[in-house]
Design an enzyme around this catalytic site. Structure first.
Site, PDB file in Angstrom:
ATOM      1  N   ASP A 169       0.872  -1.169   0.000  1.00  0.00           N
ATOM      2  CA  ASP A 169       0.000   0.000   0.000  1.00  0.00           C
ATOM      3  C   ASP A 169       0.916   1.228   0.000  1.00  0.00           C
ATOM      4  O   ASP A 169       2.098   1.125   0.324  1.00  0.00           O
ATOM      5  CB  ASP A 169      -0.883  -0.048   1.249  1.00  0.00           C
ATOM      6  CG  ASP A 169      -1.782   1.164   1.371  1.00  0.00           C
ATOM      7  OD1 ASP A 169      -2.371   1.564   0.352  1.00  0.00           O
ATOM      8  OD2 ASP A 169      -1.883   1.726   2.483  1.00  0.00           O
ATOM      9  N   ASP A 217      -0.139   5.166   0.883  1.00  0.00           N
ATOM     10  CA  ASP A 217      -0.371   6.127   1.971  1.00  0.00           C
ATOM     11  C   ASP A 217      -0.437   5.447   3.324  1.00  0.00           C
ATOM     12  O   ASP A 217      -1.113   4.429   3.490  1.00  0.00           O
ATOM     13  CB  ASP A 217      -1.679   6.898   1.735  1.00  0.00           C
ATOM     14  CG  ASP A 217      -1.507   8.031   0.743  1.00  0.00           C
ATOM     15  OD1 ASP A 217      -0.571   7.956  -0.062  1.00  0.00           O
ATOM     16  OD2 ASP A 217      -2.313   8.979   0.775  1.00  0.00           O
ATOM     17  N   ASP A 230      -1.724  -0.787   5.855  1.00  0.00           N
ATOM     18  CA  ASP A 230      -2.290  -0.346   7.128  1.00  0.00           C
ATOM     19  C   ASP A 230      -3.805  -0.447   7.147  1.00  0.00           C
ATOM     20  O   ASP A 230      -4.427  -0.173   8.150  1.00  0.00           O
ATOM     21  CB  ASP A 230      -1.912   1.121   7.374  1.00  0.00           C
ATOM     22  CG  ASP A 230      -2.689   2.059   6.464  1.00  0.00           C
ATOM     23  OD1 ASP A 230      -3.364   2.956   6.978  1.00  0.00           O
ATOM     24  OD2 ASP A 230      -2.639   1.873   5.241  1.00  0.00           O
TER      25      ASP A 230
END
Length: 350
Positions: free
Chosen positions: A86, A88, A314
């Site tokens: 991922d 961001d 996240d």
């Protein structure tokens, strides 16, 4: 299962444990030892994030009918492990700068943090709009840069005038009359494909020198901004880079990026944060249109089922996608998780 439960908590419990203990906990990842004969991946999961970046509206749009298979290099056949990252709040801190949540979580001055986020956002859209045709492509978003390549006739674009070819990315505006061509028609699709080809050329040319796209003043401003963000985020990107570079140094492993940002601003973001050398453009996917689970399916169809996939992120969306595909998931919620990831990679547990 109990195995899953322990794996889910691995990256969070590992964060404050000495290296010797990391080895012991990481034994839970032992079946991921990089051996092609034991490659099929294992199940594991974890948590929490909303869409990356809602600063521009998400684009649903129609899936274009035909697309080329994603490009793959000759060394794909030697691959053992594909790391699905991922962007961001995993590799970079961006969205939480804008919302102020990073400042709140880590006790930073919110005015300074949000200001840095807004300045970076402005630069991202400046590069996307000025150099990567985002004004034309915002509503013709693709998952992958090659998705409309089959509509490209290979025409020499060195003297092509993009500003006067009559292309309009937004459907239904009659302002240009019928000369534009029907949206989705052959002429329109060819002009769309030309733009994505040019985007690829610009990305490839500037992947290790984004400053070449900027004026001297803006280049200097970017250098200052990146240094400022690195201080504000306590070297978050620098810490993530250790793992990215270690994976990149292995001839049988590859880093792939899947982001919920639209493709063109995601490319601008990757360039501006200095990640162009880590992620070749063919290894960048945008999940804005189809979601992470479908992106994972595309990546598995590209690299095959004999390799092991490890998902690093996240958010809830990549957690669920990892679970659906029976892929291990390494959760990033803080600096410690990034440090532990690097330790596990150094110890060859991942």
């Amino acid at each position: 299962s109990s195995t899953n439960a322990s794996l889910i908590s691995t990256s969070s419990t590992i964060a404050n444990i000495p290296t010797a203990a990391v080895a012991s906990i990481s034994n839970q990842f032992a079946h991921l030892k990089r051996d092609p004969s034991t490659s099929p991946s294992l199940s594991q999961t974890t948590p929490s994030k909303d869409a990356d970046d809602q600063s521009r509206k998400n684009m649903t749009g129609k899936n274009r009918g035909k697309r080329k298979a994603d490009t793959s290099s000759s060394q794909d056949s030697e691959l053992e492990r594909v790391f699905l990252w991922d962007l961001d709040e995993t590799i970079i801190i961006f969205h939480s700068l804008l919302t102020g949540s990073y400042a709140q979580k880590y006790g930073k001055d919110p005015t300074v943090v949000i200001g840095s986020g807004l300045t970076m956002e402005e630069m991202i859209f400046e590069v996307a709009d000025t150099h990567l045709f985002f004004n034309d492509l915002e509503e013709c978003d693709q998952v992958h840069v090659e998705d409309v390549a089959s509509d490209d006739n290979g025409q020499d674009l060195s003297n092509y005038s993009f500003s006067t070819d009559g292309f309009s990315g937004s459907g239904g505006s009659g302002s240009h009359g019928s000369s534009v061509g029907v949206q989705g028609g052959v002429d329109w699709m060819r002009k769309l494909a030309f733009r994505y080809r040019k985007v690829r050329e610009i990305y490839d040319k500037h992947k290790s020198n984004v400053g070449g796209l900027l004026s001297p003043q803006r280049k200097e401003a970017l250098q200052r901004l990146r240094a400022e963000i690195e201080v504000l985020t306590d070297s978050w990107l620098g810490t993530a880079l250790k793992s990215l570079l270690l994976i990149q140094s292995r001839k049988n492993c590859v880093n792939v990026l899947i982001t919920t940002t639209q493709l063109v601003p995601a490319l601008a973001k990757v360039l501006l944060y200095g990640l162009g050398e880590i992620f070749p453009i063919e290894n960048i996917y945008s999940a804005t249109k189809i979601g992470k689970e479908s992106c994972f399916e595309r990546i598995v169809s590209r690299f095959g089922k004999k390799v092991t996939y490890v998902v690093i992120g996240d958010g809830r969306d990549e957690e669920i996608a990892a679970k659906q595909h029976n892929m291990p998931f390494w959760r990033i919620t803080n600096h410690g998780d990034l440090v532990s990831l690097h330790q596990a990679l150094e110890l060859d547990f991942l």
